[in-house]
Design a protein around this motif. Structure first.
Motif, PDB file in Angstrom:
ATOM      1  N   LEU A  74      -2.890 -26.019  70.559  1.00  6.16           N
ATOM      2  CA  LEU A  74      -2.421 -25.654  69.223  1.00  6.16           C
ATOM      3  C   LEU A  74      -1.487 -24.452  69.266  1.00  6.16           C
ATOM      4  CD1 LEU A  74      -5.782 -26.116  67.304  1.00  6.16           C
ATOM      5  CD2 LEU A  74      -3.754 -27.550  67.104  1.00  6.16           C
ATOM      6  N   ILE A  79       2.016 -24.863  66.211  1.00  7.21           N
ATOM      7  CA  ILE A  79       1.430 -25.183  64.909  1.00  7.21           C
ATOM      8  C   ILE A  79       1.089 -23.915  64.146  1.00  7.21           C
ATOM      9  CG2 ILE A  79      -0.635 -26.219  63.830  1.00  7.21           C
ATOM     10  CD1 ILE A  79      -0.465 -28.423  65.915  1.00  7.21           C
ATOM     11  N   LEU A 229      -3.227 -30.420  59.049  1.00  7.50           N
ATOM     12  CA  LEU A 229      -3.647 -30.777  60.407  1.00  7.50           C
ATOM     13  C   LEU A 229      -4.707 -29.823  60.959  1.00  7.50           C
ATOM     14  CD1 LEU A 229      -0.355 -31.952  62.161  1.00  7.50           C
ATOM     15  CD2 LEU A 229      -2.369 -33.317  61.634  1.00  7.50           C
ATOM     16  N   PRO A 230      -4.503 -28.487  60.871  1.00  7.23           N
ATOM     17  CA  PRO A 230      -5.565 -27.587  61.346  1.00  7.23           C
ATOM     18  C   PRO A 230      -6.895 -27.801  60.632  1.00  7.23           C
ATOM     19  CG  PRO A 230      -3.531 -26.375  61.073  1.00  7.23           C
ATOM     20  CD  PRO A 230      -3.303 -27.735  60.487  1.00  7.23           C
ATOM     21  N   ILE A 233      -8.513 -30.930  61.967  1.00  7.58           N
ATOM     22  CA  ILE A 233      -9.067 -30.688  63.301  1.00  7.58           C
ATOM     23  C   ILE A 233     -10.390 -29.935  63.193  1.00  7.58           C
ATOM     24  CG2 ILE A 233      -8.709 -29.429  65.468  1.00  7.58           C
ATOM     25  CD1 ILE A 233      -5.709 -29.983  65.108  1.00  7.58           C
ATOM     26  N   SER A 258      -7.923 -34.218  69.089  1.00  9.96           N
ATOM     27  CA  SER A 258      -7.255 -33.995  67.798  1.00  9.96           C
ATOM     28  C   SER A 258      -6.091 -33.015  67.938  1.00  9.96           C
ATOM     29  CB  SER A 258      -8.260 -33.460  66.777  1.00  9.96           C
ATOM     30  OG  SER A 258      -9.320 -34.368  66.576  1.00  9.96           O
ATOM     31  N   ALA A 259      -6.285 -31.961  68.741  1.00 10.13           N
ATOM     32  CA  ALA A 259      -5.204 -30.996  68.939  1.00 10.13           C
ATOM     33  C   ALA A 259      -4.006 -31.643  69.633  1.00 10.13           C
ATOM     34  CB  ALA A 259      -5.712 -29.813  69.760  1.00 10.13           C
ATOM     35  N   ALA A 262      -2.314 -33.821  67.089  1.00  7.29           N
ATOM     36  CA  ALA A 262      -1.565 -33.019  66.117  1.00  7.29           C
ATOM     37  C   ALA A 262      -0.221 -32.581  66.693  1.00  7.29           C
ATOM     38  CB  ALA A 262      -2.383 -31.793  65.716  1.00  7.29           C
ATOM     39  N   ILE A 265       2.010 -35.609  66.641  1.00  9.22           N
ATOM     40  CA  ILE A 265       2.475 -35.927  65.286  1.00  9.22           C
ATOM     41  C   ILE A 265       3.621 -35.019  64.877  1.00  9.22           C
ATOM     42  CG2 ILE A 265       1.796 -35.847  62.844  1.00  9.22           C
ATOM     43  CD1 ILE A 265      -1.001 -36.777  63.769  1.00  9.22           C
ATOM     44  N   ARG A 266       3.543 -33.758  65.257  1.00  8.50           N
ATOM     45  CA  ARG A 266       4.619 -32.813  64.948  1.00  8.50           C
ATOM     46  C   ARG A 266       5.816 -32.943  65.885  1.00  8.50           C
ATOM     47  NH1 ARG A 266       2.891 -28.557  61.522  1.00  8.50           N
ATOM     48  NH2 ARG A 266       1.573 -29.605  60.005  1.00  8.50           N
TER      49      ARG A 266
END
Length: 440
Positions: A74, A79, A229-230, A233, A258-259, A262, A265-266
């Motif tokens: 992350l 993020i 997102l955070p 997560i 999940s991290a 994420a 996804i970004r």
């Protein structure tokens, strides 16, 4: 030779090796094995071997590299930058709002990372330059960054609490839950202090200029997506665990996956991000595992001496101290050691003595783990050699000197001491949530 003298020699030898600059795990492990061989002959080597096997069989230890990986993923994927932009817009119109937003950012980063270093790096590189550019007082904001980053070792998933759980042989899940309310209490006290200080002295934390506050509500709401997102997560990782859907290790695996998702996804899951994340995860995880192994070996030898009972008798019978007075002396010793050592070294050095003694005195080891962590937070920011002080010095711009950094932490250390006293006087602040969740 008496057991008491043997125990004193063990501690003296360990401190002597540490002063030579040796690695913490090497100094502690060497002393443990050397005294085991001296006390019990060749059979003493089995103590170190048993400690290694115990470490390998600790299923909960799998959470350590997974949570460290999640935090670095992350952080490296940027993020946190998006989160700060969100807090910047929503808190900017308030006196001291950007500093308050920085504390809120640190809470979120702590909930995603579990390490103080990552929070310090993000705060010093993202928030600090922006706060200084906006005319915030450099001494106050320097203290804000240091205090906020210290939350990383208390708010779950705290890596320090995992380390304490391994050494004290306590459930990691209960310790994490015990850190939730004390962590939020401390963050709330930080925010309250900043709000009151900036209300009394508006020049310390000016509001954003009027032209920057004229942002359409639709754009403000769009910026809130940075927190989706955070939050997801954190919910997948911690929420499912609290509800009993996943185990602790499963939650850590979900957090790591999940991290990574994420970052993808970004559009930031590059080879460089993966390489840096894996390299840092491996480095930190191996360091913690070696320290835990050395601590287990040292603790086994120390327990075998029966030194804990002797020290208990010295404090309670010979000195006539009450259990609470002994506990306060323990916390003071952590503050003194924190001026020269980091949290892992402190825990490993005194855990063989303090953890059994706390249990014999009748205190809850989960609650004591929270007290230890809060005291570590204070020690992180205590001159002359507080860990966070030098991290800030390395990352701060040239206009912030070491004297500014020392002065900046005074009010925040006072707030943290106040929070420590509250948790000591009202143990249920830490114990209610784990008791409530595990009672189900």
């Amino acid at each position: 030779m008496s057991y008491e003298l043997t125990a004193i020699l063990m501690f003296t030898g360990m401190m002597g090796l540490l002063l030579t600059g040796q690695r913490v795990f090497g100094a502690i492990g060497f002393i443990a094995v050397a005294f085991a061989l001296l006390l019990w002959g060749t059979g003493g080597s089995e103590i170190a071997f048993s400690a290694a096997m115990k470490l390998m069989k600790w299923y909960a230890l799998l959470t350590l590299p997974l949570f460290i990986y999640m935090g670095y993923m992350l952080s490296e994927s940027g993020i946190a930058d998006d989160l700060y932009k969100m807090f910047h817009v929503w808190f900017g119109p308030v006196r001291g709002g950007l500093a308050i937003g920085t504390i809120a950012l640190m809470v979120v980063i702590s909930a995603m990372n579990g390490l103080s270093v990552a929070g310090m790096a993000i705060g010093a590189t993202i928030a600090l330059p922006e706060l200084l550019r906006r005319g915030y007082d450099k001494i106050m904001v320097t203290g804000v960054i240091q205090a906020g980053s210290s939350l990383g070792i208390l708010v779950p998933p705290s890596v320090v609490l995992v380390l304490y759980a391994m050494i004290a042989r306590q459930p990691v899940g209960q310790l994490w839950l015990a850190g939730v309310f004390p962590g939020l209490l401390m963050a709330g006290l930080f925010i309250l202090y900043i709000a009151i200080r900036c209300w009394l002295q508006p020049n310390l934390g000016p509001v954003l200029p009027a032209e920057e506050r004229r942002i359409p509500m639709s754009e403000k709401l769009k910026l809130l997506s940075a927190g989706i997102l955070p939050f997801m997560i954190f919910f997948l990782m911690t929420g499912l665990f609290v509800m009993g859907v996943t185990s602790l290790v499963e939650s850590s695996a979900i957090g790591a996956v999940s991290a990574t998702a994420a970052a993808a996804i970004r559009g930031r899951l590059t080879l460089k991000v993966i390489h840096d994340t894996v390299r840092k995860t491996l480095s930190v995880s191996c360091m913690f595992m070696w320290i835990i192994l050395a601590a287990l070996c040292f603790g086994a030898v120390f327990d075998g001496l029966g030194a804990v009972r002797a020290i208990e008798g010295f404090f309670l019978d010979q000195l006539g101290l009450s259990p609470w007075e002994v506990l306060i002396l323990m916390q003071l010793s952590y503050l003194i050691m924190g001026m020269f050592l980091d949290d892992t070294a402190m825990l490993v050095i005194v855990a063989p003595l303090y953890v059994p003694l706390v249990k014999l005195l009748g205190f809850d080891l989960i609650w004591y783990g929270v007290l230890y962590t809060i005291t570590c937070q204070i020690a992180y920011m205590t001159p002359p050699f507080g860990y966070n002080l030098f991290l800030m010095r390395a990352m701060a711009p040239p206009e912030i000197g070491l004297g500014d950094i020392y002065r900046s932490i005074i009010p925040f250390v006072a707030v943290m001491v106040f929070a420590l006293i509250i948790v000591m006087v009202f143990p249920q602040i830490a114990l209610w949530l784990p008791e409530h969740v595990y009672a189900r």
